[in-house]
Design an enzyme around this catalytic site. Structure first.
Site, mmCIF file in Angstrom:
data_model
loop_
_atom_site.group_PDB
_atom_site.id
_atom_site.type_symbol
_atom_site.label_atom_id
_atom_site.label_comp_id
_atom_site.label_asym_id
_atom_site.label_seq_id
_atom_site.Cartn_x
_atom_site.Cartn_y
_atom_site.Cartn_z
ATOM 1 N N SER A 416 0.608 -0.983 -0.041
ATOM 2 C CA SER A 416 0.444 -0.277 0.101
ATOM 3 C C SER A 416 0.910 1.091 -0.378
ATOM 4 O O SER A 416 0.069 2.245 -0.106
ATOM 5 C CB SER A 416 -1.077 0.636 1.504
ATOM 6 O OG SER A 416 -1.265 -1.091 2.114
ATOM 7 N N HIS A 437 -2.703 -3.607 -6.276
ATOM 8 C CA HIS A 437 -2.843 -2.910 -4.440
ATOM 9 C C HIS A 437 -4.017 -2.628 -4.720
ATOM 10 O O HIS A 437 -5.532 -2.321 -4.749
ATOM 11 C CB HIS A 437 -3.045 -1.162 -4.549
ATOM 12 C CG HIS A 437 -3.218 -0.985 -3.551
ATOM 13 N ND1 HIS A 437 -3.377 0.617 -3.177
ATOM 14 C CD2 HIS A 437 -3.430 -1.417 -2.168
ATOM 15 C CE1 HIS A 437 -3.699 0.469 -1.365
ATOM 16 N NE2 HIS A 437 -3.176 -0.011 -1.705
ATOM 17 N N GLU A 449 -5.821 -0.330 -7.992
ATOM 18 C CA GLU A 449 -4.781 0.018 -8.588
ATOM 19 C C GLU A 449 -3.420 -0.921 -9.128
ATOM 20 O O GLU A 449 -3.059 -1.182 -8.515
ATOM 21 C CB GLU A 449 -4.422 1.540 -7.777
ATOM 22 C CG GLU A 449 -5.094 2.810 -6.878
ATOM 23 C CD GLU A 449 -4.205 3.364 -5.757
ATOM 24 O OE1 GLU A 449 -4.868 5.139 -5.464
ATOM 25 O OE2 GLU A 449 -3.630 2.900 -5.760
ATOM 26 N N ASN A 487 -5.438 6.521 -1.160
ATOM 27 C CA ASN A 487 -3.816 7.135 0.059
ATOM 28 C C ASN A 487 -3.196 8.328 0.240
ATOM 29 O O ASN A 487 -3.372 8.756 1.419
ATOM 30 C CB ASN A 487 -3.843 5.789 0.555
ATOM 31 C CG ASN A 487 -3.947 4.311 1.121
ATOM 32 O OD1 ASN A 487 -4.986 3.689 1.436
ATOM 33 N ND2 ASN A 487 -4.007 3.424 1.276
HETATM 34 P P1 NAD Z 1 -1.245 -9.983 7.580
HETATM 35 O O1 NAD Z 1 -1.181 -9.362 8.286
HETATM 36 O O2 NAD Z 1 -3.109 -9.669 7.423
HETATM 37 O O3 NAD Z 1 -1.703 -10.688 6.755
HETATM 38 C C1 NAD Z 1 -0.170 -11.151 5.487
HETATM 39 C C2 NAD Z 1 0.887 -12.399 5.650
HETATM 40 O O4 NAD Z 1 1.806 -13.095 4.676
HETATM 41 C C3 NAD Z 1 0.307 -13.255 7.372
HETATM 42 O O5 NAD Z 1 -0.622 -14.170 7.507
HETATM 43 C C4 NAD Z 1 2.038 -13.553 7.125
HETATM 44 O O6 NAD Z 1 2.315 -15.344 7.820
HETATM 45 C C5 NAD Z 1 2.538 -13.695 5.850
HETATM 46 N N1 NAD Z 1 3.701 -13.457 5.456
HETATM 47 C C6 NAD Z 1 4.610 -13.048 5.909
HETATM 48 N N2 NAD Z 1 6.032 -13.064 5.117
HETATM 49 C C7 NAD Z 1 5.839 -13.997 4.587
HETATM 50 C C8 NAD Z 1 6.676 -15.210 3.893
HETATM 51 N N3 NAD Z 1 7.967 -14.451 3.297
HETATM 52 N N4 NAD Z 1 5.943 -15.626 3.017
HETATM 53 C C9 NAD Z 1 4.975 -15.699 2.942
HETATM 54 N N5 NAD Z 1 3.591 -15.619 3.612
HETATM 55 C C10 NAD Z 1 4.532 -14.890 4.294
HETATM 56 O O7 NAD Z 1 -1.460 -8.020 6.397
HETATM 57 P P2 NAD Z 1 -2.407 -7.821 4.945
HETATM 58 O O8 NAD Z 1 -3.058 -6.731 6.071
HETATM 59 O O9 NAD Z 1 -3.120 -8.548 4.445
HETATM 60 O O10 NAD Z 1 -1.185 -7.106 4.571
HETATM 61 C C11 NAD Z 1 -0.609 -7.482 3.668
HETATM 62 C C12 NAD Z 1 -0.285 -6.819 2.364
HETATM 63 O O11 NAD Z 1 -1.148 -6.205 1.814
HETATM 64 C C13 NAD Z 1 0.684 -5.604 2.599
HETATM 65 O O12 NAD Z 1 1.384 -4.978 1.951
HETATM 66 C C14 NAD Z 1 -0.260 -4.535 3.287
HETATM 67 O O13 NAD Z 1 0.253 -3.238 2.982
HETATM 68 C C15 NAD Z 1 -1.102 -4.571 1.831
HETATM 69 N N6 NAD Z 1 -2.542 -4.198 2.368
HETATM 70 C C16 NAD Z 1 -3.230 -3.860 2.958
HETATM 71 C C17 NAD Z 1 -4.142 -3.542 3.331
HETATM 72 C C18 NAD Z 1 -5.077 -3.962 4.135
HETATM 73 O O14 NAD Z 1 -6.168 -3.421 4.607
HETATM 74 N N7 NAD Z 1 -4.844 -4.774 5.289
HETATM 75 C C19 NAD Z 1 -4.900 -2.719 2.032
HETATM 76 C C20 NAD Z 1 -4.516 -2.685 0.895
HETATM 77 C C21 NAD Z 1 -2.884 -3.275 0.965
#
Ligand code: NAD
Length: 696
Positions: A416, A437, A449, A487
């Site tokens: 993000s 995104h 995005e 954002n």
């Molecule tokens: P999250 O913490 O819910 O999930 C991340 C997952 O990735 C975890 O289950 C973790 O175990 C796993 N993980 C970590 N390292 C890993 C690896 N090397 N190999 C495999 N799995 C691995 O996080 P999220 O909220 O799903 O966010 C994930 C990404 O999406 C981030 O980059 C975040 O910025 C982006 N994002 C989040 C949102 C939101 O609203 N949560 C919105 C848009 C983008």
């Protein structure tokens, strides 16, 4: 076949004249088409050999609606009302023969015919509400007479298209025709009308279904109540309801007149202008100037998703829903199992609502495989990474993917806020790296995005935009900058909302102003819903921000029954005097002078910096065109579509006013309000955002 003019032909088959309109691409009811129908009808009426008329279209569809490029221009040719009159008052039966879509004005033409027949794939509807209008050619008066008040209200206020079979059940159609034999079926139907001396059925004279509605006086108040949330802020649905009330209570001609009056009020109003603008904006997003037209769109028949957390699970569902196999990779079995359970339980709750069959759940789950080994992604066409938001973690992952994935694979990140170019630099193929995104919940939110890195290839961009369509997303191409487009603009609003708190505006006052503007909820209600403890940790918390203080007190949002607001057991948000005290305390400690902040200032402080930031984004070429920014905000952040989007809104209220306010705020509050160079330039040259040409 007699050619009447370039668009119309009239053939006479055994006493049945066939008027066939051919005006590509969609037989919109342009002046030429209206004239064509009118003169063909005159000819059919004066020809004693013609006993009945079939009205149909060549090409891919029946009249797809009004020609909306004619809106706002001086009238030309026969009016739609004149065309409808000659059809409806024809002493010879007229049968509409429908294929493709009969929408808006198209359906309103069919409604003045005496009978309607369609092929099974045809779809019918009055979708004017989607552009802030109502059906203004008798639709609100005729549809309730034909299908009943409740169905008509639903169809016109939702603007949905219905399938021919359903239309037949509703009485909107009289018969279905074989898919490939509409012409012959319509002629046979006309012959039957003649042979059996069936009556000239004029919808305007039907009274039975209106009688039924008169016997249920609460029908309208119930409908308003049931849809209050959905219709909030929109003018068109209420005006449609009023028109249908008139259909029930007034003579036909009077109802028609009032419908026309309300139609022109809406047509001239700001909401419809905004919604028509948005209609075109949403169609422009896929036009990418400078993109190589011959860039290969790569096949994406398998997808790898890394990370089974909040985003990874939602992202995976998009592809499963579209029938594309997904392989999900995690670091630990527990996190993987949790992710798999989340996907299944999401599907099950959709099934409980009756929107998915159990069989469909199993079909989708069967497309999902998973493991703890990244090497399993060696053959997938596309990888989407959704792991922790940490540059080192992502770079390490991408360098491994670079070694594992096949040469043609697309490597995407769901980051993000991180610099996509830096992530791409961890690979030997930055041209294959792109940002996808998604927004949370990723299986629900329409916006995507698509983030183009400085080296991303045209083919990877074209493939991503194409794929987005396939999975039902609204994809907007943006450039690499902190927060991308959505954002980055949100950050401006958030900063000001927080600053306003310290100056004396309470969260509920700011939320109310933005809610009344048309957002589904204000920023503080939104924070409470998302959870105030996102990214917060007890160990590191030092009471240094309001958010930290609230979290430390256990006020972590709706889920704990308290956050900025208190919540009752129905999750109703109630302003909290405790929080009010904490805010005032905090402001005092920061040496802030608390004062009365007007609603007007709350709105301008939150919204104008967003418009200003949009101008910077355009100046830097991070969005292709102003309307792309608007599409992002309508689809991802709840900007009310009847206000077009932040850039359209800026144009509508006037850029000189936005600039003057930014200058005033800059001198009063500081450099965060510094006007964007592009904003100053546009004002100086008397131009608007909509005058800008798209960026390459
Ligand atoms: P999250 O913490 O819910 O999930 C991340 C997952 O990735 C975890 O289950 C973790 O175990 C796993 N993980 C970590 N390292 C890993 C690896 N090397 N190999 C495999 N799995 C691995 O996080 P999220 O909220 O799903 O966010 C994930 C990404 O999406 C981030 O980059 C975040 O910025 C982006 N994002 C989040 C949102 C939101 O609203 N949560 C919105 C848009 C983008």
């Amino acid at each position: 076949m007699v050619t009447i003019n370039s668009v119309t032909s009239l053939g006479n088959m055994d006493g049945v004249a066939v008027i066939a309109i051919d005006s590509p691409p969609v037989n919109a009811l342009s002046a030429l088409v209206r004239d064509g129908i009118f003169s063909a009808m005159q000819q059919a009426l004066s020809d004693p050999l013609v006993k009945a008329v079939v009205l149909r279209c060549e090409g891919r569809t029946f009249f797809a609606g009004a020609d909306i490029t004619e809106f706002g221009k001086p009238p030309a040719g026969a009016s739609l009302a004149e065309v409808q009159k000659i059809l409806e008052e024809s002493p010879k039966p007229v049968i509409a023969a429908i294929h493709g879509t009969a929408l808006g004005g198209g359906l309103e033409v069919a409604l003045v015919c005496h009978y309607r027949i369609a092929v099974p794939t045809a779809r019918l509807g009055l979708p004017e509400v989607n552009i802030g209008l109502l059906p203004g050619a008798g639709g609100t008066q005729r549809l309730p007479r034909l299908v009943g008040v409740e169905v008509a209200l639903e169809m016109m206020t939702a603007g949905t298209h219905i399938q021919a079979r359903h239309a037949l059940q509703l009485g909107l159609l009289d018969q279905l025709a074989p898919e490939d034999d509409l012409n012959a079926a319509a002629i046979a139907f006309a012959r039957k009308v003649l042979d059996e001396s069936l009556p000239l059925r004029k919808v305007r004279d039907m009274g039975e279904k209106l009688e039924t509605a008169r016997a249920q006086p609460d029908i309208f108040s119930h409908f308003r109540q049931a849809n209050a949330r959905k219709f909030r802020g929109f003018q068109a649905p209420e005006k449609i309801i009023q028109c249908v009330e008139d259909a029930v209570n007034l003579p036909f001609e009077e109802g028609l007149q009032r419908e026309r009056q309300r139609f022109s009020e809406l047509l001239q109003g700001e909401q419809s202008q905004a919604q028509r603008y948005y209609f075109f904006a949403a169609r422009q997003i896929s036009q990418i100037p400078g993109l190589d037209k011959n860039a290969a769109v790569l096949p994406v028949n398998s997808v790898g998703v890394i990370g089974a957390g909040t985003m990874g699970t939602g992202i995976a569902m998009n592809f499963l829903n579209a029938g594309i196999p997904v392989h999900l990779v995690e670091t630990g079995q527990e996190a993987l199992d949790r992710g798999l359970r989340t996907i299944r339980s999401n599907y099950e709750s959709t099934a409980k609502k009756g929107r998915l069959t159990l069989e469909a759940i199993e079909q989708r789950m069967a497309l999902l495989t998973s493991s703890l080994d990244l090497a399993d992604l060696s053959e997938v066409d596309l990888v989407i990474e959704a792991v922790f938001e940490n540059m080192e973690v992502k770079k390490e992952l991408f360098s491994r993917l670079d070694r594992i994935c096949k040469a043609a694979a697309i490597l995407a990140s769901n980051t993000s806020a991180l610099d996509l170019n830096e992530i791409a630099s961890a690979t030997t193929r930055p041209e294959s790296v792109i940002g996808l995104h998604f927004f949370s919940p990723a299986n629900v939110m329409k916006l995507l995005e698509v983030v183009r890195g400085s080296k991303t290839s045209d083919s990877v961009i074209a493939t991503s935009m194409n794929l987005a369509k396939k999975i039902g997303k609204v994809a907007v191409l943006v450039g690499v900058c902190p927060g991308f487009v959505g954002n980055r603009i949100l950050g401006q609003r958030q900063r000001e909302a927080n600053a306003l708190l310290m100056e004396g505006a309470m969260p509920w006052a700011i939320d109310r102003v933005l809610y009344d503007f048309g957002f589904p909820m204000g920023p503080f209600a939104m924070s409470d819903l998302a959870g105030l403890d996102l990214g917060w940790s007890k160990e590191k918390s030092s009471s240094s921000t309001l958010r930290e203080v609230l979290c430390e007190m256990g006020r972590r949002g709706q889920k704990t029954g308290a956050g900025f607001y208190d919540y009752d057991d129905k999750r109703t948000a109630i302003p909290s005097s405790l929080v009010e005290g904490i805010i005032q305390d905090f402001a005092r400690k920061q040496g802030k002078q608390v004062r009365e902040v007007s609603d007007e200032e709350c709105l301008e402080r939150c919204i104008y910096p967003m418009i200003n930031e949009g101008a910077k984004i355009l100046d830097e070429g991070m969005a292709i065109r102003p309307s792309d920014i608007d599409v992002v905000w309508v689809n991802g952040y709840g900007w009310p579509v009847y206000r077009g989007g932040p850039m359209f809104y800026g144009d509508q209220i006037g850029l000189p006013r936005v600039l003057a306010k930014m200058q005033e705020f800059e001198s009063r509050y500081g450099p965060q309000f510094k006007p964007a160079r592009l904003l100053e330039e546009l004002v100086a040259s008397g131009r608007k955002f909509s005058d800008l040409s798209p960026a390459h």
